[in-house]
Design a protein around this motif. Structure first.
Motif, short mmCIF file in Angstrom:
data_model
loop_
_atom_site.label_atom_id
_atom_site.label_comp_id
_atom_site.label_asym_id
_atom_site.label_seq_id
_atom_site.Cartn_x
_atom_site.Cartn_y
_atom_site.Cartn_z
N GLU A 117 -28.08 9.95 -3.30
CA GLU A 117 -28.04 9.40 -1.94
C GLU A 117 -29.09 8.31 -1.75
N LEU A 118 -30.29 8.53 -2.28
CA LEU A 118 -31.34 7.51 -2.18
C LEU A 118 -30.93 6.23 -2.89
N ILE A 119 -30.39 6.37 -4.09
CA ILE A 119 -29.94 5.19 -4.85
C ILE A 119 -28.79 4.50 -4.13
N TYR A 120 -27.86 5.27 -3.60
CA TYR A 120 -26.71 4.70 -2.90
C TYR A 120 -27.18 3.87 -1.69
N ALA A 140 -31.93 3.81 -13.51
CA ALA A 140 -30.65 3.14 -13.76
C ALA A 140 -29.83 3.83 -14.84
N GLN A 141 -30.45 4.74 -15.57
CA GLN A 141 -29.73 5.48 -16.61
C GLN A 141 -29.07 6.75 -16.06
N ASN A 142 -29.18 6.99 -14.76
CA ASN A 142 -28.59 8.18 -14.14
C ASN A 142 -27.09 7.96 -13.97
N ILE A 143 -26.34 8.46 -14.91
CA ILE A 143 -24.89 8.21 -14.97
C ILE A 143 -24.18 8.74 -13.72
N MET A 144 -24.61 9.88 -13.24
CA MET A 144 -23.94 10.46 -12.07
C MET A 144 -24.09 9.55 -10.85
N ASN A 146 -24.63 6.30 -11.04
CA ASN A 146 -23.95 5.04 -11.35
C ASN A 146 -22.45 5.10 -11.08
N THR A 147 -21.85 6.28 -11.18
CA THR A 147 -20.42 6.36 -10.89
C THR A 147 -20.14 6.04 -9.43
N ARG A 148 -21.12 6.26 -8.57
CA ARG A 148 -20.94 5.94 -7.15
C ARG A 148 -21.18 4.46 -6.85
N ILE A 149 -22.12 3.82 -7.55
CA ILE A 149 -22.46 2.44 -7.20
C ILE A 149 -21.49 1.43 -7.79
N ILE A 152 -19.28 -0.36 -5.32
CA ILE A 152 -19.89 -1.21 -4.30
C ILE A 152 -19.90 -2.68 -4.74
N PHE A 153 -20.02 -2.91 -6.05
CA PHE A 153 -20.19 -4.27 -6.58
C PHE A 153 -18.98 -4.70 -7.42
N ASP A 154 -18.77 -6.02 -7.49
CA ASP A 154 -17.70 -6.56 -8.33
C ASP A 154 -18.10 -6.55 -9.80
N ASP A 155 -19.40 -6.71 -10.05
CA ASP A 155 -19.89 -6.78 -11.42
C ASP A 155 -21.26 -6.09 -11.48
N VAL A 156 -21.40 -5.14 -12.41
CA VAL A 156 -22.64 -4.39 -12.56
C VAL A 156 -23.12 -4.49 -14.00
N TRP A 157 -24.37 -4.87 -14.19
CA TRP A 157 -24.97 -4.86 -15.52
C TRP A 157 -26.18 -3.95 -15.46
N ILE A 158 -26.20 -2.94 -16.32
CA ILE A 158 -27.29 -1.98 -16.38
C ILE A 158 -27.96 -2.12 -17.74
N ASP A 159 -29.25 -2.40 -17.72
CA ASP A 159 -30.02 -2.53 -18.96
C ASP A 159 -30.02 -1.21 -19.71
N VAL A 160 -29.76 -1.26 -21.00
CA VAL A 160 -29.68 -0.04 -21.80
C VAL A 160 -31.03 0.44 -22.30
N ASN A 161 -32.09 -0.35 -22.10
CA ASN A 161 -33.41 0.04 -22.56
C ASN A 161 -34.34 0.17 -21.35
N PRO A 162 -34.52 1.41 -20.84
CA PRO A 162 -35.32 1.56 -19.64
C PRO A 162 -36.83 1.55 -19.88
#
Length: 179
Positions: A117-120, A140-144, A146-149, A152-162
């Motif tokens: 909810e905080l991330i959303y 940003a590595q929280n997959i659960m 990320n399925t919600r966000i 919201i966006f047309d294009d999402v890029w999540i860095d794989v190295n946190p």
């Protein structure tokens, strides 16, 4: 000419990642390490019910933040005291979940749902600034979440190295785009 814009940030220790890492380390009988085993907490949350997520969410909202002007005026001793006071607040939140929930699985599920909810909320604010998202860090590595966000966006890029490597890559990309 930069295409990057920071639209939101939280300063340590009012940090979703810091709080999640501390919760991971404090799970009873698990012997987990913070900043390493958070994926276990996320997986563990699937076995519980998020019975106290709303209370956790509200408690997190009450953690005070300090302005840059306040931080610039502090001496080393004052800064340490203020950080310790905020750490105490986060640890109280963790103890609340671990004692009020019927099981550690419910505590993990409550934490996870509250974090989602905080991330959303943050992502809804970010969406006001554009349709594309570049997102990095441990949270940003929280997959659960990320399925919600992704909706919201047309294009999402999540860095794989946190970790540090990802931070340096992000800094280099930002500098490159800025010039």
């Amino acid at each position: 000419n930069s295409d990057f814009e920071t639209v939101y940030e939280q300063s340590f220790p009012k940090s979703i990642g810091y709080m999640y890492a501390n919760f991971t380390q404090q799970l009873p009988r698990m012997h987990l390490k913070s900043n390493e085993d958070e994926y276990v907490t996320m997986g563990y949350s699937c076995y519980g019910e998020p019975t106290h997520w709303q209370q956790f969410y509200e408690m997190f909202q009450c953690i005070p933040e300090y302005s840059q002007e306040e931080q610039d005026g502090w001496e080393e001793f004052d800064w340490t005291q203020k950080v310790e006071a905020k750490k105490i607040h986060i640890n109280k939140m963790i103890r609340y979940l671990l004692t009020e929930c019927k099981s550690t699985e419910d505590a993990a599920a409550s934490l996870q749902r509250g974090v989602e909810e905080l991330i959303y909320d943050i992502m809804l604010e970010a969406r006001k600034h554009g349709k594309k998202l570049c997102y990095s860090g441990g949270v940003a590595q929280n997959i659960m979440a990320n399925t919600r966000i992704r909706d919201i966006f047309d294009d999402v890029w999540i860095d794989v190295n946190p970790g540090d490597g990802g931070a340096s890559l992000g800094a280099a990309a930002y500098h490159y785009m800025k010039d």
